[in-house]
Design an enzyme around this catalytic site. Structure first.
Site, PDB file in Angstrom:
ATOM      1  N   HIS A   1      36.918   1.945 -45.452  1.00 37.79           N
ATOM      2  CA  HIS A   1      37.216   2.812 -46.540  1.00 37.79           C
ATOM      3  C   HIS A   1      37.329   4.188 -45.800  1.00 37.79           C
ATOM      4  O   HIS A   1      36.784   4.509 -44.631  1.00 37.79           O
ATOM      5  CB  HIS A   1      36.226   3.099 -47.586  1.00 37.79           C
ATOM      6  CG  HIS A   1      34.911   3.433 -47.196  1.00 37.79           C
ATOM      7  ND1 HIS A   1      34.008   2.640 -46.663  1.00 37.79           N
ATOM      8  CD2 HIS A   1      34.452   4.771 -47.256  1.00 37.79           C
ATOM      9  CE1 HIS A   1      32.918   2.980 -46.497  1.00 37.79           C
ATOM     10  NE2 HIS A   1      33.041   4.400 -46.907  1.00 37.79           N
TER      11      HIS A   1
ATOM     12  N   HIS B   1      38.245   8.991 -41.239  1.00 37.98           N
ATOM     13  CA  HIS B   1      38.091   8.037 -40.342  1.00 37.98           C
ATOM     14  C   HIS B   1      37.750   6.474 -41.408  1.00 37.98           C
ATOM     15  O   HIS B   1      37.367   6.842 -42.523  1.00 37.98           O
ATOM     16  CB  HIS B   1      36.895   8.275 -39.264  1.00 37.98           C
ATOM     17  CG  HIS B   1      35.632   8.376 -39.905  1.00 37.98           C
ATOM     18  ND1 HIS B   1      35.253   9.676 -40.877  1.00 37.98           N
ATOM     19  CD2 HIS B   1      34.699   7.710 -40.064  1.00 37.98           C
ATOM     20  CE1 HIS B   1      34.235   9.355 -41.042  1.00 37.98           C
ATOM     21  NE2 HIS B   1      33.579   8.188 -40.901  1.00 37.98           N
TER      22      HIS B   1
END
Length: 169
Positions: free
Chosen positions: A34, A114
């Site tokens: 995620h 990220h």
């Protein structure tokens, strides 16, 4: 109860990230790959209903966001985390800023979009793994059209509380 707000990338990106997370991320079984938009925060059952309404109205003001991944990065020396770097379009930064200012804007780190693929490594392990992964060619272009409010279960795993579509219906 602990909550967080994330974007789940496409299955193709999740499969790629998981191919590395299996080995290098002890949180592999606790949450799918995620992009964190809002770090974990505490809220009661009563508060979360109001928070969910706020997230819904914020989500409606944003178009789907592009998720472009072109390289593997690391947060060393701050911590031994290896990640897929998400090129940060302005919309993603704006969405993050809007969510954070709507709910207690405190955050431990600056926003670096990220997807974590490795963490909690010793310095030597981090050096070895990052040294071999950083030259890997990575190319994903995706569009995320929803964000997710998650909550943490007693066993430490995270599950979706509610999903919000980006953009006006």
């Amino acid at each position: 109860m602990k909550f967080g707000i994330v974007i789940f990338p496409s299955k193709k990106i999740q499969d790629y990230a998981n191919s590395m997370r299996r080995r290098y991320d002890p949180h592999y079984a606790l949450i799918p790959p995620h992009i964190t938009l809002k770090s974990p925060f505490e809220a009661t059952e009563e508060e979360i209903k109001e928070i969910a309404n706020k997230i819904d109205s914020i989500a409606r003001n944003f178009k789907p966001v592009n998720v472009n991944i072109k390289k593997i990065g690391s947060f060393k020396p701050v911590n031994n985390v290896i990640y897929l770097k998400v090129e940060s379009p302005e919309e993603l930064d704006s969405l993050h800023n809007e969510l954070n200012s709507a709910f207690d804007g405190d955050q431990e780190y600056n926003f670096v979009p990220h997807i974590t693929i490795g963490q909690k490594m010793s310095d030597d392990e981090h050096s070895d793994v990052y040294g071999s992964l950083r030259m890997t060619k990575v190319q994903f272009d995706d569009t995320a059209d929803r964000i997710h409010l998650l909550y943490q279960l007693d066993n430490g795993s995270w599950t979706v509380y509610e999903t919000f579509r980006l953009g006006k219906e």
